[in-house]
Design a protein around this motif. Structure first.
Motif, PDB file in Angstrom:
ATOM      1  N   ALA A  14       0.837  -1.178  -0.004  1.00  8.48           N
ATOM      2  CA  ALA A  14       0.100  -0.025   0.046  1.00  8.48           C
ATOM      3  C   ALA A  14       0.970   1.256  -0.032  1.00  8.48           C
ATOM      4  CB  ALA A  14      -0.794   0.007   1.289  1.00  8.48           C
ATOM      5  N   GLY A  15       0.649   2.039  -0.865  1.00 13.97           N
ATOM      6  CA  GLY A  15       1.211   3.519  -0.989  1.00 13.97           C
ATOM      7  C   GLY A  15       0.284   4.671  -1.276  1.00 13.97           C
ATOM      8  N   ILE A  16       0.819   5.327  -2.189  1.00 16.11           N
ATOM      9  CA  ILE A  16      -0.036   6.389  -2.663  1.00 16.11           C
ATOM     10  C   ILE A  16      -0.756   6.244  -3.855  1.00 16.11           C
ATOM     11  CG2 ILE A  16      -0.087   9.049  -3.399  1.00 16.11           C
ATOM     12  CD1 ILE A  16       2.659   9.018  -1.727  1.00 16.11           C
ATOM     13  N   SER A  17      -1.965   6.155  -4.290  1.00 15.76           N
ATOM     14  CA  SER A  17      -2.419   5.548  -5.379  1.00 15.76           C
ATOM     15  C   SER A  17      -2.491   6.503  -6.426  1.00 15.76           C
ATOM     16  CB  SER A  17      -3.785   4.851  -5.002  1.00 15.76           C
ATOM     17  OG  SER A  17      -4.243   4.369  -6.255  1.00 15.76           O
ATOM     18  N   GLY A  20      -4.270   4.147 -10.050  1.00 15.32           N
ATOM     19  CA  GLY A  20      -4.078   2.582  -9.975  1.00 15.32           C
ATOM     20  C   GLY A  20      -2.838   2.229  -9.490  1.00 15.32           C
ATOM     21  N   ARG A  21      -1.707   2.938  -9.688  1.00 11.16           N
ATOM     22  CA  ARG A  21      -0.202   2.581  -9.657  1.00 11.16           C
ATOM     23  C   ARG A  21       0.112   3.042  -7.934  1.00 11.16           C
ATOM     24  NH1 ARG A  21       3.585   3.147 -12.925  1.00 11.16           N
ATOM     25  NH2 ARG A  21       2.362   1.977 -14.336  1.00 11.16           N
ATOM     26  N   GLU A  22       0.465   2.010  -7.282  1.00 12.89           N
ATOM     27  CA  GLU A  22       1.106   2.446  -6.049  1.00 12.89           C
ATOM     28  C   GLU A  22       2.373   2.845  -5.831  1.00 12.89           C
ATOM     29  OE1 GLU A  22      -0.899   2.185  -3.291  1.00 12.89           O
ATOM     30  OE2 GLU A  22      -2.430   1.616  -4.703  1.00 12.89           O
ATOM     31  N   ILE A  23       2.400   4.014  -5.285  1.00 18.99           N
ATOM     32  CA  ILE A  23       3.951   4.903  -5.486  1.00 18.99           C
ATOM     33  C   ILE A  23       4.158   5.107  -3.789  1.00 18.99           C
ATOM     34  CG2 ILE A  23       4.883   6.885  -5.936  1.00 18.99           C
ATOM     35  CD1 ILE A  23       2.928   7.117  -8.490  1.00 18.99           C
ATOM     36  N   ARG A  24       5.436   4.974  -3.603  1.00 16.32           N
ATOM     37  CA  ARG A  24       5.858   5.221  -2.080  1.00 16.32           C
ATOM     38  C   ARG A  24       7.246   6.505  -2.564  1.00 16.32           C
ATOM     39  NH1 ARG A  24      10.410   2.795   0.434  1.00 16.32           N
ATOM     40  NH2 ARG A  24      10.441   1.439  -1.311  1.00 16.32           N
ATOM     41  N   ALA A  25       7.021   7.291  -1.416  1.00 20.79           N
ATOM     42  CA  ALA A  25       7.876   8.385  -1.692  1.00 20.79           C
ATOM     43  C   ALA A  25       9.355   8.024  -0.571  1.00 20.79           C
ATOM     44  CB  ALA A  25       7.206   9.648  -0.934  1.00 20.79           C
ATOM     45  N   VAL A  26      10.353   8.464  -0.942  1.00 20.18           N
ATOM     46  CA  VAL A  26      11.452   8.185  -0.340  1.00 20.18           C
ATOM     47  C   VAL A  26      12.361   9.385  -0.047  1.00 20.18           C
ATOM     48  CG1 VAL A  26      13.765   6.891  -0.362  1.00 20.18           C
ATOM     49  CG2 VAL A  26      11.560   5.823  -1.407  1.00 20.18           C
ATOM     50  N   PRO A  27      12.178  10.162   1.088  1.00 18.09           N
ATOM     51  CA  PRO A  27      13.213  11.326   1.446  1.00 18.09           C
ATOM     52  C   PRO A  27      14.449  10.831   1.753  1.00 18.09           C
ATOM     53  CG  PRO A  27      11.003  11.130   2.861  1.00 18.09           C
ATOM     54  CD  PRO A  27      11.341   9.803   2.140  1.00 18.09           C
ATOM     55  N   VAL A  28      15.499  11.586   0.889  1.00 17.19           N
ATOM     56  CA  VAL A  28      16.648  11.460   1.125  1.00 17.19           C
ATOM     57  C   VAL A  28      17.395  12.812   1.401  1.00 17.19           C
ATOM     58  CG1 VAL A  28      16.778   9.250   0.015  1.00 17.19           C
ATOM     59  CG2 VAL A  28      17.161  11.476  -1.244  1.00 17.19           C
ATOM     60  N   GLN A  29      18.707  12.725   1.640  1.00 13.56           N
ATOM     61  CA  GLN A  29      19.857  13.559   1.560  1.00 13.56           C
ATOM     62  C   GLN A  29      20.837  13.653   0.291  1.00 13.56           C
ATOM     63  OE1 GLN A  29      19.912  16.633   3.663  1.00 13.56           O
ATOM     64  NE2 GLN A  29      17.980  15.870   4.622  1.00 13.56           N
ATOM     65  N   VAL A  30      21.031  14.548  -0.251  1.00 14.99           N
ATOM     66  CA  VAL A  30      22.102  14.348  -1.653  1.00 14.99           C
ATOM     67  C   VAL A  30      23.099  15.552  -1.340  1.00 14.99           C
ATOM     68  CG1 VAL A  30      20.431  13.586  -3.377  1.00 14.99           C
ATOM     69  CG2 VAL A  30      20.651  16.005  -2.891  1.00 14.99           C
ATOM     70  N   GLU A  31      24.363  14.889  -1.768  1.00  9.59           N
ATOM     71  CA  GLU A  31      25.616  15.814  -1.539  1.00  9.59           C
ATOM     72  C   GLU A  31      25.802  16.574  -2.761  1.00  9.59           C
ATOM     73  OE1 GLU A  31      28.204  17.766  -0.265  1.00  9.59           O
ATOM     74  OE2 GLU A  31      27.877  16.213   1.234  1.00  9.59           O
ATOM     75  N   SER A  32      25.868  17.948  -2.647  1.00  9.83           N
ATOM     76  CA  SER A  32      26.107  18.928  -3.768  1.00  9.83           C
ATOM     77  C   SER A  32      27.685  19.256  -4.072  1.00  9.83           C
ATOM     78  CB  SER A  32      25.588  20.470  -3.541  1.00  9.83           C
ATOM     79  OG  SER A  32      25.918  20.779  -2.257  1.00  9.83           O
ATOM     80  N   ARG A  33      28.736  18.734  -3.231  1.00 11.58           N
ATOM     81  CA  ARG A  33      29.810  19.146  -3.257  1.00 11.58           C
ATOM     82  C   ARG A  33      30.607  18.796  -4.652  1.00 11.58           C
ATOM     83  NH1 ARG A  33      32.333  23.157  -2.318  1.00 11.58           N
ATOM     84  NH2 ARG A  33      31.212  22.974  -0.156  1.00 11.58           N
ATOM     85  N   ASP A 328       8.113  16.550   4.565  1.00 14.75           N
ATOM     86  CA  ASP A 328       7.623  15.480   5.288  1.00 14.75           C
ATOM     87  C   ASP A 328       6.248  15.042   5.296  1.00 14.75           C
ATOM     88  OD1 ASP A 328      10.007  15.448   6.985  1.00 14.75           O
ATOM     89  OD2 ASP A 328       9.337  16.704   8.578  1.00 14.75           O
ATOM     90  N   ASP A 329       5.637  16.064   4.494  1.00 17.63           N
ATOM     91  CA  ASP A 329       4.089  15.700   3.996  1.00 17.63           C
ATOM     92  C   ASP A 329       4.027  15.463   2.601  1.00 17.63           C
ATOM     93  OD1 ASP A 329       3.299  16.062   6.756  1.00 17.63           O
ATOM     94  OD2 ASP A 329       2.780  18.364   6.302  1.00 17.63           O
ATOM     95  N   ILE A 330       4.974  14.845   2.007  1.00 19.45           N
ATOM     96  CA  ILE A 330       5.419  14.283   0.686  1.00 19.45           C
ATOM     97  C   ILE A 330       4.017  13.505   0.147  1.00 19.45           C
ATOM     98  CG2 ILE A 330       6.627  12.428   1.349  1.00 19.45           C
ATOM     99  CD1 ILE A 330       6.545  14.619  -2.143  1.00 19.45           C
ATOM    100  N   ASP A 331       3.522  12.820   1.008  1.00 25.76           N
ATOM    101  CA  ASP A 331       2.113  12.055   0.606  1.00 25.76           C
ATOM    102  C   ASP A 331       1.218  13.142   0.497  1.00 25.76           C
ATOM    103  OD1 ASP A 331       3.832   9.814   0.789  1.00 25.76           O
ATOM    104  OD2 ASP A 331       2.526   8.792   2.266  1.00 25.76           O
TER     105      ASP A 331
END
Length: 357
Positions: A14-17, A20-33, A328-331
């Protein structure tokens, strides 16, 4: 520097529909250097930290493509790959090539100029992956954000207002024009409607939402398929969804009228639906016998965006997006951006905790 980002992936649970496609959000940190070091060896390039982003209608199909579990690459653990999203943003310059006029610390927004392009830059939408948090773009694809505009406002402004200004300019709409605007609460049509108000054009609006609020100089159209619509004739039709409205829109035009469109409603197999293009023979006969002009429009020029910004500075265009969601409220952001029929206008996702609102 660590920069906040968000990616999406298809999921079997179960994710965000979305269609009809179930999608999951993945918060991350990326490096810019690494990009910050690289840009110093390039010409005309800028590294931008994305502070806020918004999505446009076309992002739906791109997200569906990027999260298709049958099409995306899977890693050793059989996990589908991550996909970034978002075609509009406002951010902060982290680093720039030595020959750039933009400097670190400046706030910038996307300029999706088309068909023009500076040497070393591609025309059109600046990115489809703003949620990756850090972007390397050509400085010609950016505009400095005015001091009177907040970061969320800038993240929701550019693409729809740039397109709206181009369609109004190219179709020849003026103060005496009678204009029919379809899909009245879509982001592009909202931008068109406000810009039409600024030039004083009279406007009929078509919407599937019967309680759509009207602006001054606007009248509610009964609907393109309503028999009462045959009594209404306009000089121009501005339509974001040609596969839905073309036949009815053409029938609404007066002699020598102009129809202009910037897109299609059904852009992915999961977004299937019934169009209203009508009989090709009848459509062509109407176009020829009424001396109609049909135009396609892709985005707009840099001058179109600057014109829209000037209208906003003068107070002719409202700036606030319909909602602003923290990362934090990406959904909730995705559900409101792509699943809410009550929404009118753009929804913004704030990636940076310090985003100026």
């Amino acid at each position: 520097m660590k920069c906040p980002a968000v990616f999406l992936t298809g999921t079997d649970t179960a994710g965000i529909s979305l269609y009809g496609r179930e999608i999951r959000a993945v918060p991350v940190q990326v490096e810019s250097r690494r990009l910050e070091d690289r840009v110093l060896t390039l010409s005309g390039k800028v590294v931008v930290r994305v502070d806020a982003l918004s999505c446009n209608y076309r992002d739906r199909s791109l997200i569906l493509q990027g999260t298709d579990p049958q099409a995306v690459h899977r890693g050793p653990a059989n996990e589908p790959s991550l996909t970034a999203f978002g075609s509009e943003f406002c951010g902060t310059v982290l680093a720039a090539s030595p020959d750039c006029r933009l400097t670190p610390g400046q706030r910038v927004m996307a300029c999706s100029a088309y068909p023009e392009a500076a040497e070393g830059a591609a025309p059109g939408v600046v990115t489809n992956t703003a949620s990756r948090g850090v972007l390397l773009v050509h400085e010609s694809q950016l505009v400095a954000v005015p001091s009177w505009m907040t970061t969320p406002q800038a993240a929701a402004f550019g693409l729809c207002h740039q397109t709206a200004a181009a369609m109004i300019r190219r179709s020849g709409v003026g103060p005496q024009s009678q204009v029919l605007v379809t899909a009245a609460t879509s982001s592009t049509s909202m931008a068109v409607r406000h810009q039409l108000q600024a030039i004083g054009a009279s406007c009929w609006v078509v919407s599937s939402k019967p309680d759509t609020p009207l602006l001054p100089n606007e009248r509610r159209h009964p609907g393109l398929e309503d028999p009462a619509a045959t009594r209404i004739r306009v000089s121009h039709v501005i339509d974001p969804f040609c596969d839905l409205n073309l036949a009815g829109a053409v029938a609404s035009l007066e002699m020598a009228g102009t129809y202009i469109t910037c897109g299609m409603l059904h852009q992915h197999p999961l977004m299937d639906g019934v169009g209203s293009c009508g009989s090709p023979g009848e459509l062509i006969a109407r176009i020829i016998t009424a001396n109609l002009t049909l135009m396609g429009n892709c985005l707009g020029t840099r001058e179109d965006l600057l014109h829209a910004l000037e209208l906003a500075r003068a107070g002719s265009i409202p700036l606030d997006p319909s909602a602003i969601h923290p990362r934090d409220d990406i959904d909730d952001f995705l559900l409101e951006a792509f699943g809410s029929r009550e929404r009118s206008g753009k929804v913004v996702l704030s990636l940076s905790p310090s985003t100026r609102v």
